[in-house]
Design a protein around this motif. Structure first.
Motif, short mmCIF file in Angstrom:
data_model
loop_
_atom_site.label_atom_id
_atom_site.label_comp_id
_atom_site.label_asym_id
_atom_site.label_seq_id
_atom_site.Cartn_x
_atom_site.Cartn_y
_atom_site.Cartn_z
N ARG A 224 24.75 -5.07 4.36
CA ARG A 224 25.70 -4.04 4.74
C ARG A 224 26.02 -3.12 3.57
O ARG A 224 26.25 -1.93 3.74
N ALA A 225 26.01 -3.66 2.37
CA ALA A 225 26.25 -2.84 1.19
C ALA A 225 25.07 -1.91 0.91
O ALA A 225 25.26 -0.77 0.47
N ILE A 226 23.87 -2.38 1.17
CA ILE A 226 22.66 -1.57 0.95
C ILE A 226 22.40 -0.64 2.13
O ILE A 226 21.98 0.51 1.96
N GLY A 227 22.58 -1.16 3.35
CA GLY A 227 22.26 -0.39 4.55
C GLY A 227 20.88 -0.68 5.07
O GLY A 227 20.39 0.01 5.96
N ARG A 228 20.24 -1.72 4.54
CA ARG A 228 18.89 -2.12 4.96
C ARG A 228 18.79 -3.63 5.03
O ARG A 228 19.55 -4.36 4.37
N ARG A 229 17.82 -4.09 5.81
CA ARG A 229 17.55 -5.52 5.88
C ARG A 229 16.84 -5.97 4.61
O ARG A 229 15.99 -5.25 4.07
N ARG A 230 17.21 -7.13 4.14
CA ARG A 230 16.62 -7.63 2.89
C ARG A 230 15.18 -8.08 3.09
O ARG A 230 14.35 -7.92 2.20
N ASP A 231 14.85 -8.64 4.26
CA ASP A 231 13.50 -9.18 4.45
C ASP A 231 12.46 -8.10 4.67
O ASP A 231 11.38 -8.12 4.08
N THR A 232 12.76 -7.11 5.50
CA THR A 232 11.77 -6.09 5.86
C THR A 232 12.02 -4.73 5.21
O THR A 232 11.12 -3.89 5.15
N GLY A 233 13.24 -4.49 4.76
CA GLY A 233 13.58 -3.17 4.24
C GLY A 233 13.94 -2.17 5.32
O GLY A 233 14.28 -1.02 5.03
N ALA A 234 13.86 -2.58 6.58
CA ALA A 234 14.18 -1.67 7.68
C ALA A 234 15.64 -1.26 7.63
O ALA A 234 16.51 -2.06 7.29
N PRO A 235 15.95 -0.01 7.98
CA PRO A 235 17.35 0.41 7.99
C PRO A 235 18.14 -0.33 9.06
O PRO A 235 17.58 -0.71 10.10
N LEU A 236 19.41 -0.54 8.82
CA LEU A 236 20.25 -1.24 9.79
C LEU A 236 20.41 -0.43 11.07
O LEU A 236 20.87 -0.96 12.08
N SER A 237 20.02 0.84 11.05
CA SER A 237 20.06 1.66 12.26
C SER A 237 18.90 1.35 13.20
O SER A 237 18.86 1.84 14.33
N GLY A 238 17.96 0.50 12.74
CA GLY A 238 16.84 0.10 13.58
C GLY A 238 15.50 0.62 13.10
O GLY A 238 15.42 1.50 12.25
N GLY A 239 14.42 0.01 13.62
CA GLY A 239 13.08 0.44 13.26
C GLY A 239 12.41 -0.52 12.29
O GLY A 239 12.80 -1.68 12.16
N PRO B 121 0.81 -1.23 0.00
CA PRO B 121 0.00 0.00 0.00
C PRO B 121 0.84 1.27 0.00
O PRO B 121 0.39 2.32 -0.45
N GLN B 122 2.08 1.19 0.50
CA GLN B 122 2.95 2.37 0.52
C GLN B 122 3.63 2.59 -0.83
O GLN B 122 4.33 3.58 -1.02
N GLY B 123 3.44 1.65 -1.76
CA GLY B 123 4.04 1.80 -3.07
C GLY B 123 5.41 1.16 -3.20
O GLY B 123 6.05 1.26 -4.25
N THR B 124 5.90 0.50 -2.15
CA THR B 124 7.18 -0.18 -2.25
C THR B 124 7.00 -1.52 -2.95
O THR B 124 5.90 -2.07 -3.02
N THR B 125 8.11 -2.02 -3.48
CA THR B 125 8.07 -3.31 -4.15
C THR B 125 9.48 -3.89 -4.16
O THR B 125 10.46 -3.14 -4.03
N ARG B 126 9.60 -5.19 -4.32
CA ARG B 126 10.93 -5.81 -4.33
C ARG B 126 11.52 -5.75 -5.74
O ARG B 126 10.84 -6.01 -6.72
N THR B 127 12.81 -5.45 -5.79
CA THR B 127 13.53 -5.46 -7.06
C THR B 127 14.08 -6.86 -7.29
O THR B 127 13.94 -7.76 -6.45
N GLY B 128 14.76 -7.03 -8.41
CA GLY B 128 15.38 -8.30 -8.71
C GLY B 128 16.48 -8.67 -7.73
O GLY B 128 16.90 -9.83 -7.67
N LEU B 129 16.96 -7.70 -6.95
CA LEU B 129 17.95 -7.98 -5.92
C LEU B 129 17.31 -8.55 -4.66
O LEU B 129 18.01 -9.05 -3.77
N GLY B 130 15.97 -8.45 -4.57
CA GLY B 130 15.27 -8.94 -3.39
C GLY B 130 15.08 -7.89 -2.32
O GLY B 130 14.44 -8.14 -1.29
N PHE B 131 15.59 -6.67 -2.53
CA PHE B 131 15.42 -5.59 -1.56
C PHE B 131 14.22 -4.73 -1.95
O PHE B 131 13.86 -4.64 -3.13
N LEU B 132 13.62 -4.07 -0.96
CA LEU B 132 12.48 -3.20 -1.21
C LEU B 132 12.93 -1.88 -1.84
O LEU B 132 13.93 -1.30 -1.44
N ASP B 133 12.16 -1.42 -2.81
CA ASP B 133 12.44 -0.17 -3.51
C ASP B 133 11.29 0.80 -3.25
O ASP B 133 10.15 0.39 -3.08
#
Length: 370
Positions: free
Chosen positions: A257-272, A199-211
């Motif tokens: 670590r290269a992206i700076g976000r978790r692959r499963d949830t998209g949450a930033p590595l800084s937390g949240g 609903p927020q308009g995010t989607t997974r790319t071919g890398l598996g991370f949320l865009d």
């Protein structure tokens, strides 16, 4: 810009000969090289053939009341796209304007399952400055970047972006539109897809991370970073990229670590959570930054260059190896994208695993009036 040809170019589906010159050497380790204006309007339903352009005096075709088609409308981007960059036989500004406006105001046939189809057309920087000397003062071609191939495809007089919910709709609509300029040369093109959106308009790319997590969603944010002025002109940046297999086959924690976000949830590595703000100052108990120094989320953060948010989105495609990304940015000043990419070239643990073999920046008029 490439030099206009005196001969009739290849039909759509064939790309023009590659341009050479000042580009970087092709990065090693790539099996096959293959991330994506508003003059159009939203379409829906079944239409017979191709209709004539809107009559003079009718409302602007992009005036949906809820955003610019293919840019801020629909709010959740459609799942399929095709971008085509064309070089016209007649390079004169008035000829380019006539062709581009005709394309933007033409309604190709479509079907109900195509959902909302949007047509977006833009023109090259030189033509834009000639046609709209006051509105397109910032129009420039993109410089070379470190990941560009030596035979980077660039140039062209206009770009056509078609988005829809089905792949066949974007293919059929593009074919109908390019048939209106039969003497044009296809410089480059790319189809792409997006996974099911949230609903927020995010989607997974071919890398598996949320865009699409960080985006200018409010009117104020779009005014600050997307539109050049009251006409709601903008600039569209397109980059056809491949993320090399040395990244896509790396362990997930290394990718994160290269992206700076978790692959499963998209949450930033800084937390949240997924939509949480990135905390660039957050540190681990031993004093290490939670967002690594070379993480893409840190290097690409707009706070680093003191500029407003670009409207960025990515569509995926499937090269023989690695992952394909058609990267698109809509921005009110191309220097925002250029400054951001220069930072990535300096140090970025994602971008160093990419090559780009097609690129362009086009002026997208909110109104085609001169």
């Amino acid at each position: 810009m490439t030099t206009p040809s005196d001969e009739v170019g290849p039909t759509p589906g064939e790309e023009a000969p590659k341009t050479g010159g000042r580009r970087r050497e092709f990065l090693t380790g790539l099996g096959a090289a293959t991330v994506a204006g508003v003059g159009g309007w939203a379409l829906r339903g079944q239409l017979a053939g191709v209709t004539e352009p809107a009559e003079s005096g009718s409302p602007e075709p992009n005036a949906t009341g809820s955003g610019k088609p293919g840019i801020t409308h629909p709010a959740v981007p459609q799942r399929h796209i095709k971008v085509s960059v064309l070089e016209l036989a007649d390079p004169q500004p008035q000829a380019v304007h006539s062709a581009a406006r005709n394309l933007a105001e033409t309604v190709p046939s479509t079907t109900e399952d195509a959902g909302e189809v949007t047509i977006t057309v833009g023109v090259d920087p030189r033509t834009a400055r000639g046609l709209w000397p006051e509105r397109a003062t910032l129009a420039i071609e993109l410089p070379a970047f470190d990941g560009d191939t030596t035979d980077l495809r660039t140039g062209g007089h206009l770009v056509i972006q078609v988005c829809a919910e089905t792949a066949v709709a974007v293919s059929d609509a593009t074919a109908a539109l390019t048939a209106l300029v039969p003497d044009a040369t296809l410089v480059w093109e790319r189809t792409g897809y997006r996974d099911a959106p949230t609903p927020q308009g995010t989607t997974r790319t071919g890398l598996g991370f949320l865009d699409g997590i960080i985006a200018p969603r409010t009117e104020e944010e779009q005014t600050a970073g997307v539109w050049t002025g009251p006409e709601q002109d903008t600039f569209a940046v397109f980059r056809r990229m491949t993320v090399l297999s040395d990244f896509t086959t790396a362990p997930v924690d290394e990718q994160e670590r290269a992206i700076g976000r978790r692959r499963d949830t998209g949450a930033p590595l800084s937390g949240g959570e997924t939509m949480s703000e990135i905390d660039l100052f957050a540190k681990s108990p031993d004093g290490e930054p939670l967002i690594p120094a070379a993480a893409h989320a840190r290097r690409a953060h707009p706070a680093n260059i003191g500029r407003a948010l670009m409207l960025r989105r990515s569509y995926s495609f499937d090269p023989p190896e690695g992952a394909g990304v058609l990267f698109i940015a809509f921005v009110n000043d191309p220097q925002t994208f250029i400054a951001t990419h220069r930072r990535l070239d300096e140090q970025d643990d994602l971008i160093r695993h990419t090559i780009t073999d097609a690129s362009g920046c086009f002026f997208v008029p909110g109104s085609w009036e001169l």
